[in-house]
Design an enzyme around this catalytic site. Structure first.
Site, short mmCIF file in Angstrom:
data_model
loop_
_atom_site.label_atom_id
_atom_site.label_comp_id
_atom_site.label_asym_id
_atom_site.label_seq_id
_atom_site.Cartn_x
_atom_site.Cartn_y
_atom_site.Cartn_z
N LYS A 54 0.84 -1.20 0.00
CA LYS A 54 0.00 0.00 0.00
C LYS A 54 0.88 1.26 0.00
O LYS A 54 0.60 2.22 -0.72
CB LYS A 54 -0.93 -0.02 1.23
CG LYS A 54 -2.01 -1.10 1.12
CD LYS A 54 -2.77 -1.33 2.44
CE LYS A 54 -3.74 -2.50 2.28
NZ LYS A 54 -4.49 -2.85 3.50
N GLN A 98 -4.12 -1.69 9.90
CA GLN A 98 -4.11 -2.99 9.23
C GLN A 98 -4.69 -4.07 10.14
O GLN A 98 -4.31 -4.20 11.30
CB GLN A 98 -2.68 -3.35 8.79
CG GLN A 98 -2.56 -4.62 7.96
CD GLN A 98 -3.27 -4.53 6.60
OE1 GLN A 98 -3.38 -3.46 6.01
NE2 GLN A 98 -3.78 -5.65 6.12
N ASP A 121 -10.76 3.08 4.73
CA ASP A 121 -11.10 1.66 4.62
C ASP A 121 -12.62 1.46 4.56
O ASP A 121 -13.09 0.39 4.18
CB ASP A 121 -10.59 0.91 5.87
CG ASP A 121 -9.31 0.12 5.59
OD1 ASP A 121 -9.14 -0.33 4.44
OD2 ASP A 121 -8.51 -0.03 6.53
N1 GUN Z 1 -6.95 -6.80 6.32
C1 GUN Z 1 -7.40 -7.48 5.24
N2 GUN Z 1 -7.98 -6.65 4.35
C2 GUN Z 1 -7.89 -5.41 4.89
C3 GUN Z 1 -8.31 -4.12 4.43
O1 GUN Z 1 -8.90 -3.96 3.35
N3 GUN Z 1 -8.02 -3.09 5.27
C4 GUN Z 1 -7.38 -3.26 6.47
N4 GUN Z 1 -7.17 -2.19 7.22
N5 GUN Z 1 -6.99 -4.44 6.91
C5 GUN Z 1 -7.24 -5.51 6.12
#
Ligand code: GUN
Length: 302
Positions: A54, A98, A121
């Site tokens: 990311k 995350q 998110d």
């Molecule tokens: N863990 C798995 N997918 C995601 C996501 O799209 N965002 C976040 N913050 N954690 C994740």
């Protein structure tokens, strides 16, 4: 029949070019650089690699990103104070914690501490509720990415029967909501299967579109797919592979080789849904930066 491969990486690359052009214009005309704050707690290798991907994607688009890494033992107050600092930091327009956290019982409190206006998110209850009502909101990145990938690939959702396997808050449930919505990317009839479903195959065999988001390899086998169905694989499961330098490889939830012979279109793992998820995170961060500065939402084709 061997299915057409839906190349998420290529579709994501197209989108990112458009996003990069908008980032460049924001910098030129408004001296504004969209910024993403990333919070990583603990040292889960999969989470580490997602976060790195990311941040790399942000840098490629000319966006700012800042990572705060905390030990797995970090307490709730410590994590909340990092989120709070990002809420108040004007260089940060989007905040991502995350998941999963080492202590999953903390997740909801922490997600609710993120300002809804920076919740790129789309996990805060304000954004979840607004999404369900069809109001402007940050849409969760994986479901949103899937919808755009379908549209870009010429897959009609309107009138289709979509069967989703997996009811997570991150993918299955929001996707069921968005696909069933009366909108250009939705208007499907949706069935949501989960671990409590008796005989998932009964449902998937009726589907025009199957979305596998169970987080378990081998969830979808060829006998569960109708000839000509479209199959989207959200799974990213690490399985041991001593022949690889990393010691593992990624597989989805779908038995790719066998299902490919029945489906009309299918996403690979890796290179399918994953790059679209990251692209939608970049899109939401750009959107947030624009909104914080009173600028309109960008219009992108898909
Ligand atoms: N863990 C798995 N997918 C995601 C996501 O799209 N965002 C976040 N913050 N954690 C994740």
């Amino acid at each position: 029949m061997s299915a057409e491969i839906l190349d998420g990486k290529a579709i994501a690359a197209e989108w990112r070019q458009t996003l990069a052009a908008d980032v460049a214009l924001l910098q030129r005309d408004h001296q504004l650089t969209p910024g993403l704050g990333v919070v990583l707690v603990g040292d889960n290798p999969a989470s580490r690699s997602y976060v790195t991907a990311k941040e790399k994607a942000c840098a490629e688009l000319g966006m700012y990103s800042r990572e705060e890494t905390l030990p797995a033992t970090a307490g709730l107050d410590e994590i909340l104070s990092v989120v709070d600092a990002m809420n108040r930091d004007p260089r940060i327009h989007g905040i991502l914690v995350q998941l999963p956290l080492p202590d999953s019982s903390m997740e909801q409190v922490i997600l609710e501490a993120i300002m809804p206006e920076k919740d790129v998110d789309g996990f805060h209850p304000v954004n979840v509720g607004r999404m369900m009502l069809g109001l402007p909101a940050f849409l969760p990145c994986t479901p949103h990415g899937i919808l755009h990938m379908l549209k870009r690939s010429g897959v009609k959702t309107a009138g289709a029967h979509a069967v989703i396997v997996g009811r997570s808050n991150i993918v299955g449930r929001p996707l069921a909501n968005l696909l069933s919505m009366k909108s250009a990317l939705g208007n499907a009839t949706v069935t949501l299967c989960h671990t409590g479903t008796t005989d998932v195959g009964t449902f998937t065999r009726q589907a025009d579109l199957v979305i596998a988001a169970a987080g378990r390899p081998g969830t979808i086998t060829a006998d569960m797919i109708r000839d000509g169905a479209v199959v989207i694989d959200v799974g990213t499961n690490r399985i041991a592979d001593p022949s690889r330098k990393s010691g593992f490889r990624l597989v989805g939830d779908v038995d790719f080789d066998a299902v490919r012979e029945k489906a009309s279109k299918i996403t690979p793992v890796p290179g399918g849904v994953g790059p679209m998820t990251i692209t939608m995170l970049l899109y939401n961060t750009l959107l947030s930066a624009r909104r914080h500065h009173g600028l309109g939402d960008p219009v992108f084709r898909s």
